[in-house]
Design a protein around this motif. Structure first.
Motif, PDB file in Angstrom:
ATOM      1  N   GLN A   2       0.834  -1.025  -0.024  1.00 41.17           N
ATOM      2  CA  GLN A   2      -0.059   0.175   0.019  1.00 41.17           C
ATOM      3  C   GLN A   2       0.974   1.154  -0.002  1.00 41.17           C
ATOM      4  OE1 GLN A   2      -2.483  -0.639   3.582  1.00 41.17           O
ATOM      5  NE2 GLN A   2      -4.144  -1.435   2.091  1.00 41.17           N
ATOM      6  N   LEU A   3       0.366   2.276  -0.766  1.00 41.08           N
ATOM      7  CA  LEU A   3       1.134   3.348  -0.893  1.00 41.08           C
ATOM      8  C   LEU A   3       0.354   4.642  -0.305  1.00 41.08           C
ATOM      9  CD1 LEU A   3       2.380   3.302  -4.502  1.00 41.08           C
ATOM     10  CD2 LEU A   3       3.654   2.419  -2.414  1.00 41.08           C
ATOM     11  N   GLN A   4       1.255   5.471   0.396  1.00 40.78           N
ATOM     12  CA  GLN A   4       0.506   6.576   1.073  1.00 40.78           C
ATOM     13  C   GLN A   4       1.444   7.889   0.669  1.00 40.78           C
ATOM     14  OE1 GLN A   4      -2.075   6.864   3.376  1.00 40.78           O
ATOM     15  NE2 GLN A   4      -2.159   8.780   3.236  1.00 40.78           N
ATOM     16  N   ALA A   5       0.393   8.533  -0.150  1.00 39.45           N
ATOM     17  CA  ALA A   5       1.099   9.929  -0.617  1.00 39.45           C
ATOM     18  C   ALA A   5       0.804  10.880   0.389  1.00 39.45           C
ATOM     19  CB  ALA A   5       0.597  10.252  -2.059  1.00 39.45           C
ATOM     20  N   SER A   6       1.768  11.942   0.650  1.00 37.91           N
ATOM     21  CA  SER A   6       1.279  13.218   1.688  1.00 37.91           C
ATOM     22  C   SER A   6       2.322  14.225   1.218  1.00 37.91           C
ATOM     23  CB  SER A   6       1.491  12.658   3.072  1.00 37.91           C
ATOM     24  OG  SER A   6       2.981  12.259   3.169  1.00 37.91           O
ATOM     25  N   GLY A   7       1.787  15.198   1.826  1.00 36.52           N
ATOM     26  CA  GLY A   7       2.801  16.343   1.739  1.00 36.52           C
ATOM     27  C   GLY A   7       2.405  17.820   0.866  1.00 36.52           C
ATOM     28  N   GLY A   8       1.312  17.628   0.145  1.00 38.87           N
ATOM     29  CA  GLY A   8       0.792  18.332  -0.721  1.00 38.87           C
ATOM     30  C   GLY A   8       0.257  19.650   0.114  1.00 38.87           C
ATOM     31  N   GLY A   9      -0.026  20.815  -0.780  1.00 35.74           N
ATOM     32  CA  GLY A   9      -0.456  22.089  -0.053  1.00 35.74           C
ATOM     33  C   GLY A   9      -0.511  23.180  -0.867  1.00 35.74           C
ATOM     34  N   LEU A  10      -0.757  24.179  -0.275  1.00 34.61           N
ATOM     35  CA  LEU A  10      -0.789  25.529  -1.041  1.00 34.61           C
ATOM     36  C   LEU A  10       0.524  26.053  -0.893  1.00 34.61           C
ATOM     37  CD1 LEU A  10      -2.407  27.624  -2.596  1.00 34.61           C
ATOM     38  CD2 LEU A  10      -3.189  28.474  -0.348  1.00 34.61           C
ATOM     39  N   VAL A  11       0.952  26.719  -2.004  1.00 35.76           N
ATOM     40  CA  VAL A  11       2.614  27.513  -1.992  1.00 35.76           C
ATOM     41  C   VAL A  11       2.611  28.481  -3.095  1.00 35.76           C
ATOM     42  CG1 VAL A  11       3.436  25.696  -3.566  1.00 35.76           C
ATOM     43  CG2 VAL A  11       4.701  26.979  -2.043  1.00 35.76           C
ATOM     44  N   GLN A  12       3.198  29.482  -2.806  1.00 37.00           N
ATOM     45  CA  GLN A  12       3.282  30.396  -3.870  1.00 37.00           C
ATOM     46  C   GLN A  12       4.135  30.126  -4.861  1.00 37.00           C
ATOM     47  OE1 GLN A  12       4.161  34.131  -1.657  1.00 37.00           O
ATOM     48  NE2 GLN A  12       2.048  34.834  -1.748  1.00 37.00           N
ATOM     49  N   ALA A  13       4.079  30.764  -6.131  1.00 36.30           N
ATOM     50  CA  ALA A  13       4.961  30.427  -7.238  1.00 36.30           C
ATOM     51  C   ALA A  13       6.096  30.855  -6.729  1.00 36.30           C
ATOM     52  CB  ALA A  13       4.455  31.443  -8.409  1.00 36.30           C
ATOM     53  N   GLY A  14       7.191  30.086  -6.991  1.00 39.95           N
ATOM     54  CA  GLY A  14       8.623  30.021  -6.704  1.00 39.95           C
ATOM     55  C   GLY A  14       8.985  29.191  -5.448  1.00 39.95           C
ATOM     56  N   GLY A  15       8.012  28.913  -4.749  1.00 34.95           N
ATOM     57  CA  GLY A  15       8.283  28.323  -3.402  1.00 34.95           C
ATOM     58  C   GLY A  15       8.421  26.646  -3.722  1.00 34.95           C
ATOM     59  N   SER A  16       8.455  25.908  -2.708  1.00 37.64           N
ATOM     60  CA  SER A  16       8.829  24.620  -2.575  1.00 37.64           C
ATOM     61  C   SER A  16       8.019  23.531  -1.906  1.00 37.64           C
ATOM     62  CB  SER A  16      10.314  24.247  -1.985  1.00 37.64           C
ATOM     63  OG  SER A  16      11.331  24.814  -2.825  1.00 37.64           O
ATOM     64  N   LEU A  17       7.787  22.472  -2.167  1.00 38.84           N
ATOM     65  CA  LEU A  17       7.311  21.489  -1.272  1.00 38.84           C
ATOM     66  C   LEU A  17       7.962  20.150  -1.532  1.00 38.84           C
ATOM     67  CD1 LEU A  17       3.381  21.932  -2.146  1.00 38.84           C
ATOM     68  CD2 LEU A  17       4.396  22.213  -0.013  1.00 38.84           C
ATOM     69  N   ARG A  18       7.646  19.216  -0.645  1.00 43.69           N
ATOM     70  CA  ARG A  18       8.371  18.086  -0.678  1.00 43.69           C
ATOM     71  C   ARG A  18       7.174  16.898  -0.446  1.00 43.69           C
ATOM     72  NH1 ARG A  18      12.803  14.811   3.265  1.00 43.69           N
ATOM     73  NH2 ARG A  18      11.061  14.742   4.475  1.00 43.69           N
ATOM     74  N   LEU A  19       6.904  16.100  -1.406  1.00 42.03           N
ATOM     75  CA  LEU A  19       5.838  14.943  -1.303  1.00 42.03           C
ATOM     76  C   LEU A  19       6.508  13.914  -0.828  1.00 42.03           C
ATOM     77  CD1 LEU A  19       3.747  15.659  -4.580  1.00 42.03           C
ATOM     78  CD2 LEU A  19       3.602  16.782  -2.373  1.00 42.03           C
ATOM     79  N   SER A  20       5.829  13.034  -0.236  1.00 45.18           N
ATOM     80  CA  SER A  20       6.298  11.707   0.394  1.00 45.18           C
ATOM     81  C   SER A  20       5.472  10.518  -0.209  1.00 45.18           C
ATOM     82  CB  SER A  20       6.306  11.756   1.800  1.00 45.18           C
ATOM     83  OG  SER A  20       7.074  12.608   2.313  1.00 45.18           O
ATOM     84  N   CYS A  21       5.912   9.324  -0.394  1.00 45.93           N
ATOM     85  CA  CYS A  21       5.421   8.411  -0.949  1.00 45.93           C
ATOM     86  C   CYS A  21       5.969   7.178   0.043  1.00 45.93           C
ATOM     87  CB  CYS A  21       5.523   7.912  -2.276  1.00 45.93           C
ATOM     88  SG  CYS A  21       4.618   6.494  -2.774  1.00 45.93           S
ATOM     89  N   ALA A  22       5.166   6.834   1.075  1.00 45.83           N
ATOM     90  CA  ALA A  22       5.553   5.943   2.221  1.00 45.83           C
ATOM     91  C   ALA A  22       4.838   4.362   1.615  1.00 45.83           C
ATOM     92  CB  ALA A  22       5.069   6.278   3.484  1.00 45.83           C
ATOM     93  N   ALA A  23       5.620   3.270   1.629  1.00 41.46           N
ATOM     94  CA  ALA A  23       5.064   2.047   1.155  1.00 41.46           C
ATOM     95  C   ALA A  23       4.926   1.073   2.395  1.00 41.46           C
ATOM     96  CB  ALA A  23       5.904   1.596   0.395  1.00 41.46           C
ATOM     97  N   SER A  24       3.908   0.424   2.684  1.00 37.37           N
ATOM     98  CA  SER A  24       3.560  -0.515   3.708  1.00 37.37           C
ATOM     99  C   SER A  24       3.320  -1.845   3.223  1.00 37.37           C
ATOM    100  CB  SER A  24       2.443  -0.086   4.640  1.00 37.37           C
ATOM    101  OG  SER A  24       1.278  -0.027   3.781  1.00 37.37           O
ATOM    102  N   GLY A  25       3.458  -2.507   4.028  1.00 36.62           N
ATOM    103  CA  GLY A  25       3.487  -4.231   3.342  1.00 36.62           C
ATOM    104  C   GLY A  25       4.820  -4.744   3.096  1.00 36.62           C
ATOM    105  N   ARG A  26       4.789  -5.445   1.979  1.00 34.72           N
ATOM    106  CA  ARG A  26       6.106  -5.826   1.830  1.00 34.72           C
ATOM    107  C   ARG A  26       7.353  -4.903   1.279  1.00 34.72           C
ATOM    108  NH1 ARG A  26       4.320  -8.297  -2.398  1.00 34.72           N
ATOM    109  NH2 ARG A  26       5.232  -7.229  -4.103  1.00 34.72           N
ATOM    110  N   SER A  27       8.115  -4.884   1.901  1.00 35.53           N
ATOM    111  CA  SER A  27       9.236  -4.021   1.664  1.00 35.53           C
ATOM    112  C   SER A  27      10.123  -4.608   0.633  1.00 35.53           C
ATOM    113  CB  SER A  27      10.484  -3.931   2.889  1.00 35.53           C
ATOM    114  OG  SER A  27      11.295  -3.122   2.732  1.00 35.53           O
TER     115      SER A  27
END
Length: 125
Positions: A2-27
């Motif tokens: 299972q994959l869990q994506a997170s980290g989205g949000g509202l940001v101004q142009a020129g800004g930064s964000l970091r998204l995460s994709c965490a996997a659970s279950g079989r590594s």
């Protein structure tokens, strides 16, 4: 897996964000993880992919030089660092994974077996 994506949000142009994709279950350190994005009313498009151990990455031309991928194997998580964001980067971002994807088809949605639920990124001008 299972994959869990997170980290989205509202940001101004020129800004930064970091998204995460965490996997659970079989590594799996050989799993290839990709990011796609979708704007309402448009097809989902390929953004970036980290092949297997993460040493090989590939980016769509629209994000090349602005986005980066990294991987924390201990946390079974892949990160999409997004810098110099533009309003046209606004979309729902999805992570996807597969143990069997090959280089030539890594940009295709159909190459991936596992998908996260999506996280919304909004870039204001």
């Amino acid at each position: 897996v299972q994959l869990q994506a997170s980290g989205g949000g509202l940001v101004q142009a020129g800004g930064s964000l970091r998204l995460s994709c965490a996997a659970s279950g079989r590594s799996s350190r050989t799993r290839t993880t990709a990011w796609f994005r979708q704007v309402p009313g448009k097809e989902r498009e390929f953004v970036a992919v980290a092949f297997r151990g993460g040493s090989t990455t590939y980016f769509a031309n629209s994000v090349k030089g602005r986005f980066a991928l990294s991987r924390d194997n201990a946390k079974n998580t892949v990160y999409l660092q997004m810098n110099s964001l533009k309003p046209e980067d606004t979309a729902v971002y999805y992570c996807a994974a597969s143990e069997t994807v090959i280089y030539s088809t890594a940009y295709r949605e159909s190459s991936y077996d596992y998908w996260g639920q999506g996280t919304l990124v909004t870039v204001s001008s």
